[in-house]
Scaffold this active site. Structure first.
Site, PDB file in Angstrom:
ATOM      1  N   LYS A 102       3.202  -2.998  17.478  1.00  0.00           N
ATOM      2  CA  LYS A 102       2.349  -3.534  17.086  1.00  0.00           C
ATOM      3  C   LYS A 102       2.219  -4.770  16.900  1.00  0.00           C
ATOM      4  O   LYS A 102       2.508  -4.884  14.874  1.00  0.00           O
ATOM      5  CB  LYS A 102       0.834  -2.882  17.208  1.00  0.00           C
ATOM      6  CG  LYS A 102      -0.216  -3.605  17.036  1.00  0.00           C
ATOM      7  CD  LYS A 102      -1.443  -3.348  16.094  1.00  0.00           C
ATOM      8  CE  LYS A 102      -1.088  -4.017  15.247  1.00  0.00           C
ATOM      9  NZ  LYS A 102      -1.607  -5.794  15.671  1.00  0.00           N
TER      10      LYS A 102
ATOM     11  N   GLU B 243       5.581  -1.134   3.413  1.00  0.00           N
ATOM     12  CA  GLU B 243       5.850  -2.520   2.973  1.00  0.00           C
ATOM     13  C   GLU B 243       4.876  -3.508   2.325  1.00  0.00           C
ATOM     14  O   GLU B 243       4.461  -4.403   4.001  1.00  0.00           O
ATOM     15  CB  GLU B 243       7.413  -3.280   3.611  1.00  0.00           C
ATOM     16  CG  GLU B 243       8.074  -4.410   2.447  1.00  0.00           C
ATOM     17  CD  GLU B 243       8.066  -5.735   3.006  1.00  0.00           C
ATOM     18  OE1 GLU B 243       6.805  -6.277   1.347  1.00  0.00           O
ATOM     19  OE2 GLU B 243       7.726  -6.460   3.340  1.00  0.00           O
TER      20      GLU B 243
ATOM     21  N   CYS C  83       6.289 -12.550   1.197  1.00  0.00           N
ATOM     22  CA  CYS C  83       5.485 -10.989   0.205  1.00  0.00           C
ATOM     23  C   CYS C  83       6.275 -11.597  -1.098  1.00  0.00           C
ATOM     24  O   CYS C  83       6.275 -10.609  -2.371  1.00  0.00           O
ATOM     25  CB  CYS C  83       5.201  -9.640   0.711  1.00  0.00           C
ATOM     26  SG  CYS C  83       7.235  -9.593   1.330  1.00  0.00           S
TER      27      CYS C  83
END
Length: 491
Positions: free
Chosen positions: A189, A264, A298
């Site tokens: 997804k 993560e 990130c």
């Protein structure tokens, strides 16, 4: 190439000779099938605020079909040899590699990342990750002997892979490459914010000839499609990249089912520049790292820690480096920074800047106003803030935008204390002319990935975080082992 010149290819047909709108189908059990869900979502070019196209959102019914396909394909795929799996991954790597320019242009239109970066990073690194796992399949020991035991490392099963919008192809390959190499089947997804590249990926999947059901995808919103996928009883493992808040929720769902999960999540990484470092280089590289992909990374070094004795000098250098960051049309080769991904994301970043100033930070450059020559698009000026309190909102929360906090420290011990004063622990940097000193500081940092003096990215090194930056690791052998489970056979 001006922004308006980007046009997206109509990637496939549902039936031979029968063209259909390209974003109405998902790839399930080796075929393009019409989405069951009826909602259509507009996909925006963040540099122009114009609608590129619309895509169909999936439903729980689409998820069920995809998971069932993956479940049916699992017995056959799980029993293939590493050599057979490698052959399929090589074919996928080659098919994807042949599409790199088109992939880069699509990501630029969908995300706003400058074409020079989408070409070199967003489109190239996924191919490198595939190559790495092709190589690992030649060397990894899936069976080993320990005393009187044969240890067999088997695929965990059907994997739900949920990926974010900021690196829309790379993050997908970080999950599906090791999962397929391990012998797992996958339902993907992707993010609905930057979804368009996934259709090109699955054209490559079809061309590579993976067995039906081994790799499937369904697009949809997290609360509907993501939730249905994570909580589906025939999913054996979930691998998620995204926010810490959503990761907590997914972790809770997986815990209730006693199901393995890899997460993560967010980061607030510190870049520590010690007093004996090459200050000019460290600041220049640190600013570039913080602003990479418009700060939507990130692992971005969003906190720059510098010695109090060199603080004023470092702030001036950061201001100069930020002012040299060319912001503008992401299709131009000279552009270093494009817009952030969406209007809501721009508002989030601007709100953080306003909060930082209200809490006492000193605005050095950038700020909340749009760049004067960019009245259209979700642009945020490269922003540097000084005198940031280590306990303040800006120092503690992930902004996910081009905003750098510069913080002074007294000595090495103080720098480590500030760096570790975070609920996150994803990445970081250390700069020093003394390698042993830099290694000593790096060894005390509570983070999963530390670069010394701007060391090069290594796609074979494990990537993941400490604390609330996540669970598990991606890339390399560690990434492969996330999708394996061990069986001991005594004899």
């Amino acid at each position: 190439m001006p922004i308006s010149a980007i046009s997206l290819t109509r990637f496939h047909q549902l039936e031979p000779g029968g063209p259909v709108p390209p974003y109405d189908q998902f790839f399930i059990e080796g075929s393009w099938v019409p989405a069951i869900g009826s909602e259509r979502l507009e996909v925006e070019n963040p540099a122009t605020e114009e609608t590129i196209t619309t895509v169909r959102m999936g439903s729980a019914g689409d998820v069920g079909a995809a998971v069932s396909a993956a479940r049916r394909a699992l017995p056959g795929w799980a029993t293939t040899t590493p050599e057979q799996r490698k052959a399929h991954l090589v074919a996928l790597r080659d098919a994807l590699g042949a599409r790199q320019q088109s992939l880069a242009e699509t990501i630029t239109a969908d995300l706003g990342c400058p074409i020079r970066l989408t070409t070199r990073i967003q489109a190239a690194l996924p191919v490198q990750v595939l190559s790495d796992y092709c190589d690992l399949l030649d060397s990894h020991r899936f069976t080993e002997t320990v005393r009187n035991s044969t240890i067999v490392h088997e695929p965990v099963g059907v994997v739900a892979a949920i990926t974010p919008w900021n690196y829309p192809l790379y993050q997908i390959l970080c999950k599906i490459a090791p999962a397929l190499a391990a012998g797992c089947t996958v339902v993907l997804k992707p993010s609905e914010v930057t979804p368009l590249v996934v259709w090109q990926l699955f054209e490559a999947v079809a061309e590579a000839g993976l067995p039906p059901g081994v790799l499937n995808f369904v697009l949809g919103r997290g609360p509907e499609v993501g939730e249905a996928l994570v909580d589906h009883p025939d999913v054996d493992m979930v691998s998620f990249t995204g926010s810490t808040a959503v990761g907590r929720h997914i972790g809770g769902l997986c815990g209730a089912r006693v199901r393995p999960v890899a997460l993560e999540l967010g980061g607030k990484s510190a870049n520590i520049i010690l007093e004996d470092a090459d200050l000019a280089t460290a600041v220049k590289v640190g600013v570039a790292n913080a602003f990479l992909n418009s700060g939507q990374t990130c692992s971005a070094w969003s906190r720059m820690l510098v010695p109090a004795s060199r603080y004023a000098e470092a702030v001036d250098m950061a201001e100069a480096a930020a002012s040299r960051t060319t912001v503008g049309d992401p299709t131009e080769e000279t552009t270093r920074m494009g817009p952030v991904a969406s209007g809501p994301q721009r508002k989030r970043v601007v709100d953080f800047i306003e909060t930082a100033v209200a809490e006492g930070a000193r605005l050095i450059t950038g700020g909340t106003a749009r760049p004067a020559d960019l009245p259209t698009g979700h642009y945020v000026a490269p922003t540097v803030l000084a005198d940031v309190d280590p306990e303040s909102t800006l120092a503690q929360e992930e902004v996910f935008g081009p905003v750098l906090a510069v913080i002074p420290f007294d000595d090495d011990h103080h720098a480590v204390a500030i760096a570790n004063n975070s609920r996150y622990g994803l990445a970081g940097g250390v700069w020093s002319a003394d390698r042993d000193r830099a290694l000593a500081v790096a060894g005390r940092l509570q983070a999963g990935s530390i670069d010394i003096n701007g060391a090069a990215y290594n796609s074979r090194a494990p990537f993941g975080g400490y604390k609330q930056s996540g669970l598990g690791r991606e890339l390399g052998v560690a990434g492969l082992e996330e999708f394996l489970q061990a069986k001991a056979i005594q004899q």
